[in-house]
Design an enzyme around this catalytic site. Structure first.
Site, short mmCIF file in Angstrom:
data_model
loop_
_atom_site.label_atom_id
_atom_site.label_comp_id
_atom_site.label_asym_id
_atom_site.label_seq_id
_atom_site.Cartn_x
_atom_site.Cartn_y
_atom_site.Cartn_z
N ASP A 13 0.81 -1.22 0.00
CA ASP A 13 0.00 0.00 0.00
C ASP A 13 0.84 1.27 0.00
O ASP A 13 0.45 2.28 0.59
CB ASP A 13 -0.98 0.00 1.20
CG ASP A 13 -1.73 -1.30 1.30
OD1 ASP A 13 -2.28 -1.73 0.27
OD2 ASP A 13 -1.74 -1.92 2.38
N LYS A 16 1.97 2.25 -5.15
CA LYS A 16 2.70 1.82 -6.34
C LYS A 16 1.92 2.11 -7.62
O LYS A 16 2.50 2.48 -8.63
CB LYS A 16 2.98 0.30 -6.28
CG LYS A 16 3.89 -0.11 -5.15
CD LYS A 16 4.06 -1.61 -5.10
CE LYS A 16 2.87 -2.37 -4.58
NZ LYS A 16 2.61 -2.28 -3.15
N GLY A 17 0.57 1.97 -7.53
CA GLY A 17 -0.29 2.17 -8.70
C GLY A 17 -0.05 3.54 -9.30
O GLY A 17 -0.02 3.72 -10.52
N GLY A 40 -4.26 -5.64 -3.82
CA GLY A 40 -5.32 -4.71 -4.21
C GLY A 40 -4.70 -3.45 -4.76
O GLY A 40 -3.96 -2.77 -4.06
N HIS A 41 -4.94 -3.18 -6.03
CA HIS A 41 -4.41 -1.97 -6.64
C HIS A 41 -5.58 -1.05 -6.98
O HIS A 41 -6.44 -1.42 -7.77
CB HIS A 41 -3.64 -2.29 -7.92
CG HIS A 41 -2.37 -3.05 -7.68
ND1 HIS A 41 -1.54 -3.48 -8.67
CD2 HIS A 41 -1.78 -3.43 -6.53
CE1 HIS A 41 -0.50 -4.10 -8.14
NE2 HIS A 41 -0.64 -4.09 -6.84
N GLN A 220 2.06 -6.42 -3.06
CA GLN A 220 2.49 -6.36 -1.65
C GLN A 220 3.71 -5.43 -1.54
O GLN A 220 3.92 -4.59 -2.40
CB GLN A 220 2.82 -7.75 -1.08
CG GLN A 220 1.61 -8.61 -0.77
CD GLN A 220 1.09 -9.37 -1.97
OE1 GLN A 220 1.83 -9.95 -2.72
NE2 GLN A 220 -0.21 -9.39 -2.14
P1 IMP Z 1 -1.93 -13.10 2.99
O1 IMP Z 1 -1.06 -12.59 1.88
O2 IMP Z 1 -3.40 -13.00 2.69
O3 IMP Z 1 -1.53 -14.46 3.45
O4 IMP Z 1 -1.69 -12.14 4.28
C1 IMP Z 1 -0.44 -12.08 4.95
C2 IMP Z 1 -0.15 -10.64 5.38
O5 IMP Z 1 0.13 -9.84 4.23
C3 IMP Z 1 -1.32 -9.96 6.09
O6 IMP Z 1 -0.81 -9.09 7.08
C4 IMP Z 1 -1.97 -9.14 4.98
O7 IMP Z 1 -2.69 -8.04 5.48
C5 IMP Z 1 -0.75 -8.72 4.19
N1 IMP Z 1 -1.03 -8.42 2.79
C6 IMP Z 1 -1.26 -9.30 1.79
N2 IMP Z 1 -1.45 -8.65 0.63
C7 IMP Z 1 -1.33 -7.34 0.88
C8 IMP Z 1 -1.38 -6.16 0.06
O8 IMP Z 1 -1.59 -6.19 -1.16
N3 IMP Z 1 -1.20 -4.96 0.72
C9 IMP Z 1 -0.93 -4.90 2.05
N4 IMP Z 1 -0.87 -5.97 2.84
C10 IMP Z 1 -1.05 -7.18 2.27
#
Ligand code: IMP
Length: 415
Positions: A13, A16-17, A40-41, A220
C-alpha cells in the site's frame, strides 16, 4: 530498452499504482510476478475508480500488453469477475496473457486459510483469507495444480488425487468441500480462460528482444517478502527483486532500472511488528487524511512514522536506482514530523533492521524530528524539502519524484 521494476519498499500500500501510472506511458506492457488475489491496486482513470486484484494495471490503457506471470497465484473466479467488471465498464483492452505455469487456487485453500487463522488464535497473522498462503504451500509441496493442468485431459484426475491427499492429511477438511462441484466449476472456467493463457516466458523474451519495454509491477511490499520480511507476519510470495526473476522468467540482465516506492509515513494491515506505529491521535489523523483502509478487505490500516532503518534495508536488498515518495501531503498540518533512524533495545542502540521479532516488537524507535508544513499548490515548503533531503541522505538513494495529492497532476518530478 529493457524491463523496469516498481517495488513497494514497506508492507504494501505504498501507492505503487500511482507510480506505475506515471511510468507506464513509456512501456509496452505491464507484468505482475508475485502475489495473488490478496493484492489490491486502486486506480483512478478519468474520474472512475478501479480496484484490481490480479490483472495488471496496463489493462486500463488501450495499447498495453498485460502479463500475469508464473509467480502469481490465480483464483480463476476472482479473475473472471475482474475481467467481466472491466468488460462491463468498457475498460478491458483484451491484451491479457496468463502464464500457463501459474499456480491455481481452489476453494479449499480459502477454507484452510480461514481455519488456520482461527486455530492460531491470538497469534493469527491477519491474512486476507484469500487462500494465498495455503495455495503457495501446495505449490512448494508439489501438491498444486497449474493453469496448464486446468486445460489438460487429466485435470479431474489430478485434482481428485490432490484432494484425497489433502483430506488424509487434514481430516477437518472432509465434508467442507464437494470436490465434484469444484471440478464442474473449474471446467466452466476452461473455455473462458484458455484464450488468455499462454507461454508468457517466450512472450516476454520476444517482446524484449524486439526492443520493447515492460514494467514489472510488484504486489504487496518488500517487508512482506517471505524471505526478507517480518516473518512469519509476511505474505507467501517473493515481493523482493528476486521475485521478478522467479515469477516472470525474465533474467537479471534484462532489467534496466529498479524503482522503489516509499510512503512518506508507514502503514501496515494485519498483524506483525511495526516499531513506529502510532496508536494515538496522530495515527488516526494519518489514517483519515491518507484514507488508509485496505483495498481488498476494507480493514483500517495501522499507521506510523517513516522508518528509515527498515526502508534502507529494503533499498539495499532490492538495489533500487531511485525512489518515489508518495502521499507527502498527508503529513501536512502536523506541528512536528518524525523519522526513525535507529532502535533502542535493552539499553543498546541498533542501526540495522533486526531479524528478531522480539526486538522489533519491543524496541523503542530513535527519532529525528522535523518542524511540520502545509503544502499549497505544487511548491514544496522549505520544511518539507528538509524532510526529503534528510531521507535522501539517510537512504543514500535519489528521490525521483514526490506525490502531493491523489490527482495525477499533484506530483513533483525531481529527476
Ligand atoms: P496473505 O497474503 O493474505 O496471506 O496475508 C499475509 C499478510 O500480508 C497480512 O498481514 C496481509 O494483510 C498482508 N497483505 C497481503 N497482501 C497485501 C497487500 O496487497 N497490501 C498490504 N498488505 C497485504
Amino acid at each position: 530498452m529493457g524491463a523496469i521494476a516498481v517495488i513497494g519498499l514497506h508492507w504494501g500500500d505504498e501507492g505503487k499504482g500511482r507510480i506505475v501510472d506515471l511510468l507506464v506511458k513509456d512501456c509496452n506492457g505491464v507484468v505482475r510476478y508475485n502475489g495473488g488475489p490478496n493484492a489490491g491496486h486502486t486506480l483512478v482513470v478519468n474520474g472512475e475508480t478501479f480496484k484490481l486484484h490480479l490483472i495488471p494495471s496496463g489493462i486500463l490503457h488501450r495499447d498495453k500488453i498485460n502479463v500475469i506471470g508464473n509467480g502469481v497465484i490465480i483464483d480463476p473466479k476472482v479473475l473472471l469477475e475482474e475481467i467481466d467488471e472491466l468488460k462491463g465498464r468498457g475498460f478491458f483492452n483484451g491484451k491479457l496473457y496468463i502464464s500457463d505455469r501459474a499456480p491455481i487456487l481452489f476453494p479449499y485453500h480459502k477454507i484452510i486459510d480461514e481455519l488456520e487463522e482461527s486455530f492460531r488464535g491470538s497469534f493469527s497473522l491477519g491474512t486476507t483469507k484469500r487462500g494465498v498462503g495455503p495455495g503457495y504451500t501446495d505449490e512448494i509441496n508439489r501438491s498444486g495444480l497449474r493453469m496448464i493442468d486446468l486445460f489438460s485431459d487429466s485435470f479431474e484426475e489430478k485434482l481428485k488425487r490432490v484432494w484425497d491427499l489433502k483430506v488424509k492429511i487434514s481430516p477437518c477438511l472432509d465434508g467442507k468441500v464437494n470436490i465434484e462441484d469444484v471440478i464442474e466449476d473449474y471446467k466452466g472456467y476452461i473455455e473462458y480462460l484458455k484464450s488468455y493463457t499462454t507461454d508468457t516466458i517466450s512472450l516476454l523474451h520476444d517482446l524484449l528482444a524486439q526492443g520493447k519495454r515492460v514494467l514489472l509491477e510488484g504486489a504487496q511490499g518488500f517487508l512482506l517478502d517471505i524471505d526478507f520480511g517480518t516473518y512469519p507476519y509476511v505474505s507467501s510470495s517473493s515481493s523482493s527483486i528476486g521475485g521478478i526473476f522467479s515469477g516472470s522468467g525474465i533474467n537479471p540482465k534484462q532489467l534496466e532500472k529498479i524503482f522503489g516506492v516509499v510512503k512518506a509515513y508507514m502503514t501496515r494491515v494485519g498483524a506483525g511488528p511495526f516499531p513506529t506505529e502510532l496508536k494515538d491521535d496522530t495515527g488516526n489523523y494519518l489514517r483519515e487524511r491518507g484514507r488508509e483502509y485496505g483495498t481488498t478487505t476494507g480493514r483500517p490500516r495501522r499507521c506510523g512514522w517513516l522508518d528509515c532503518v527498515a526502508t534502507k534495508y529494503s533499498c539495499i536488498i532490492n538495489g533500487v536506482d531511485g525512489i518515489y515518495i508518495t502521499k507527502l501531503d498527508v503529513l501536512g498540518g502536523l506541528s512536528e514530523v518524525k523519522v526513525c533512524i535507529g532502535y533502542e533495545y535493552e539499553g543498546e542502540r541498533l542501526y540495522s533492521f533486526p531479524s528478531s521479532l522480539e526486538i522489533l516488537e519491543n524496541c523503542k524507535p530513535i527519532y529525528e524530528r522535523f518542524p511540520g508544513w502545509n503544502i499549497e499548490g505544487n511548491e514544496l515548503p522549505p520544511n518539507a524539502k528538509s524532510y526529503l533531503k534528510f531521507i535522501e541522505d539517510f537512504l543514500d538513494t535519489k528521490i525521483l519524484g514526490v506525490s502531493i495529492g491523489p490527482e495525477r497532476e499533484a506530483f513533483i518530478d525531481l529527476c
